[in-house]
Design a protein around this motif. Sequence first.
Motif, PDB file in Angstrom:
ATOM      1  N   LYS A  74       1.147  -0.406 -11.291  1.00  0.00           N
ATOM      2  CA  LYS A  74      -0.363  -0.209 -11.401  1.00  0.00           C
ATOM      3  C   LYS A  74      -0.887  -0.963 -12.445  1.00  0.00           C
TER       4      LYS A  74
ATOM      5  N   GLY B  97      -6.042  -1.777 -11.202  1.00  0.00           N
ATOM      6  CA  GLY B  97      -5.093  -0.594 -11.046  1.00  0.00           C
ATOM      7  C   GLY B  97      -4.985   0.268  -9.881  1.00  0.00           C
ATOM      8  N   GLN B  98      -5.290  -0.631  -8.812  1.00  0.00           N
ATOM      9  CA  GLN B  98      -5.267   0.390  -7.499  1.00  0.00           C
ATOM     10  C   GLN B  98      -4.557  -0.501  -6.398  1.00  0.00           C
ATOM     11  N   LEU B  99      -4.166   0.087  -5.475  1.00  0.00           N
ATOM     12  CA  LEU B  99      -3.815  -0.711  -4.169  1.00  0.00           C
ATOM     13  C   LEU B  99      -4.503  -0.289  -2.947  1.00  0.00           C
ATOM     14  N   PRO B 100      -4.757  -1.148  -2.131  1.00  0.00           N
ATOM     15  CA  PRO B 100      -4.072  -2.218  -1.459  1.00  0.00           C
ATOM     16  C   PRO B 100      -4.282  -3.556  -1.920  1.00  0.00           C
TER      17      PRO B 100
ATOM     18  N   TRP C 268       4.926   4.412  -7.980  1.00  0.00           N
ATOM     19  CA  TRP C 268       3.808   4.154  -8.654  1.00  0.00           C
ATOM     20  C   TRP C 268       3.483   4.651 -10.097  1.00  0.00           C
TER      21      TRP C 268
ATOM     22  N   LYS D 282      -8.907  -5.210  -3.175  1.00  0.00           N
ATOM     23  CA  LYS D 282     -10.326  -4.444  -2.360  1.00  0.00           C
ATOM     24  C   LYS D 282      -9.975  -4.672  -1.036  1.00  0.00           C
ATOM     25  N   SER D 283      -9.864  -3.288  -0.633  1.00  0.00           N
ATOM     26  CA  SER D 283      -9.505  -3.410   1.114  1.00  0.00           C
ATOM     27  C   SER D 283     -10.818  -4.042   1.961  1.00  0.00           C
ATOM     28  N   ASN D 284     -12.118  -4.100   1.210  1.00  0.00           N
ATOM     29  CA  ASN D 284     -13.042  -4.508   1.942  1.00  0.00           C
ATOM     30  C   ASN D 284     -13.123  -5.921   1.983  1.00  0.00           C
TER      31      ASN D 284
ATOM     32  N   TYR E 166       0.834  -1.111  -0.201  1.00  0.00           N
ATOM     33  CA  TYR E 166       0.160  -0.041  -0.039  1.00  0.00           C
ATOM     34  C   TYR E 166       0.904   1.321  -0.092  1.00  0.00           C
ATOM     35  N   PHE E 167       0.236   2.434   0.001  1.00  0.00           N
ATOM     36  CA  PHE E 167       0.906   3.512   0.043  1.00  0.00           C
ATOM     37  C   PHE E 167       0.983   3.931   1.294  1.00  0.00           C
TER      38      PHE E 167
HETATM   39  N1  GSH Z   1     -12.260   0.267  -3.470  1.00  0.00           N
HETATM   40  C1  GSH Z   1     -10.909   0.164  -3.410  1.00  0.00           C
HETATM   41  C2  GSH Z   1     -10.174  -0.702  -2.098  1.00  0.00           C
HETATM   42  O1  GSH Z   1     -10.879  -0.424  -1.203  1.00  0.00           O
HETATM   43  O2  GSH Z   1      -9.206  -1.051  -2.254  1.00  0.00           O
HETATM   44  C3  GSH Z   1     -10.421   1.372  -3.768  1.00  0.00           C
HETATM   45  C4  GSH Z   1      -8.511   1.488  -3.898  1.00  0.00           C
HETATM   46  C5  GSH Z   1      -8.230   2.779  -4.060  1.00  0.00           C
HETATM   47  O3  GSH Z   1      -8.901   3.740  -4.253  1.00  0.00           O
HETATM   48  N2  GSH Z   1      -6.961   2.836  -4.022  1.00  0.00           N
HETATM   49  C6  GSH Z   1      -6.422   4.257  -4.474  1.00  0.00           C
HETATM   50  C7  GSH Z   1      -5.134   3.854  -5.231  1.00  0.00           C
HETATM   51  O4  GSH Z   1      -4.673   2.950  -5.557  1.00  0.00           O
HETATM   52  C8  GSH Z   1      -5.418   4.708  -3.145  1.00  0.00           C
HETATM   53  S1  GSH Z   1      -6.652   4.898  -1.668  1.00  0.00           S
HETATM   54  N3  GSH Z   1      -4.853   5.155  -6.010  1.00  0.00           N
HETATM   55  C9  GSH Z   1      -3.988   4.947  -6.826  1.00  0.00           C
HETATM   56  C10 GSH Z   1      -4.493   5.044  -8.480  1.00  0.00           C
HETATM   57  O5  GSH Z   1      -5.735   4.729  -8.518  1.00  0.00           O
HETATM   58  O6  GSH Z   1      -3.713   4.989  -9.312  1.00  0.00           O
END
Ligand code: GSH
Length: 209
Positions: free
Chosen positions: A44, A50-53, A38, A64-66, A7-8
């Motif tokens: 990514k 395309g997202q973390l965590p 990133w 997906k965090s949840n 994660y970030f």
């Molecule tokens: N619904 C996803 C989860 O809960 O894991 C949301 C994840 C999310 O929004 N991640 C953001 C991210 O990876 C950081 S909080 N941002 C970088 C990007 O989209 O390039």
Amino acid sequence: PPYPIVYFSTRRPCETMHMLLADQGQSWKEEVVTKESWLQGPLKASCLYGQLPNFQDRDPTLYKSNAILRHMGRTFGFYGKDQWEAALVDMVKDGMEDVHRHCSQLIYRTNEEGKAKYFQEMPGHLKPFETLLIQNKEGKAFFVGNQISFASYNLLDLLLNHQVLAPGCLDSHPLLLTYVASLSDRPKLKAYLASPQHVNCPVHKAQKI
Ligand code: GSH
């Protein structure tokens, strides 16, 4: 073995996972991704959405965090004692998602008017959780049944973040203050909350420590 999380360097949304693992006496190994690395792109591109965590306990990697949090809830028995209690825990968690949405406006809104509006509306957003706590043994215990759930850590995380962003904002919510105090006093969680990893982790990227 330590649980690997990528994660970030901000609290949300992984801090609830850290609290749950810490309270359970589990270790985790976090890979903190910098904005620079990133933005280079390959990481990514390799992420399912395309997202973390993400959570690399086994193949395939969990996103997906949840989903990660619910997996931890099931693994450690923090998901109610039966299907009905699990549904109630979900109800609490899903309600908290709405508060998180409002709260991110607070975090990213820079103007004072927006912040004032958030705090004006905050008692209404927090009321359902006070009602749930009162319904279950008059606020002396947990949301559901006699045990902590992954949603309990999520509310603690949310309330602690509020206290960082606006110290004193919970002063007229004695039940929630008692809730924060009693959960924060669980020995392993207490140690984690006092640790540099928690204390030095900003609620959001613009927050100065
Ligand atoms: N619904 C996803 C989860 O809960 O894991 C949301 C994840 C999310 O929004 N991640 C953001 C991210 O990876 C950081 S909080 N941002 C970088 C990007 O989209 O390039």
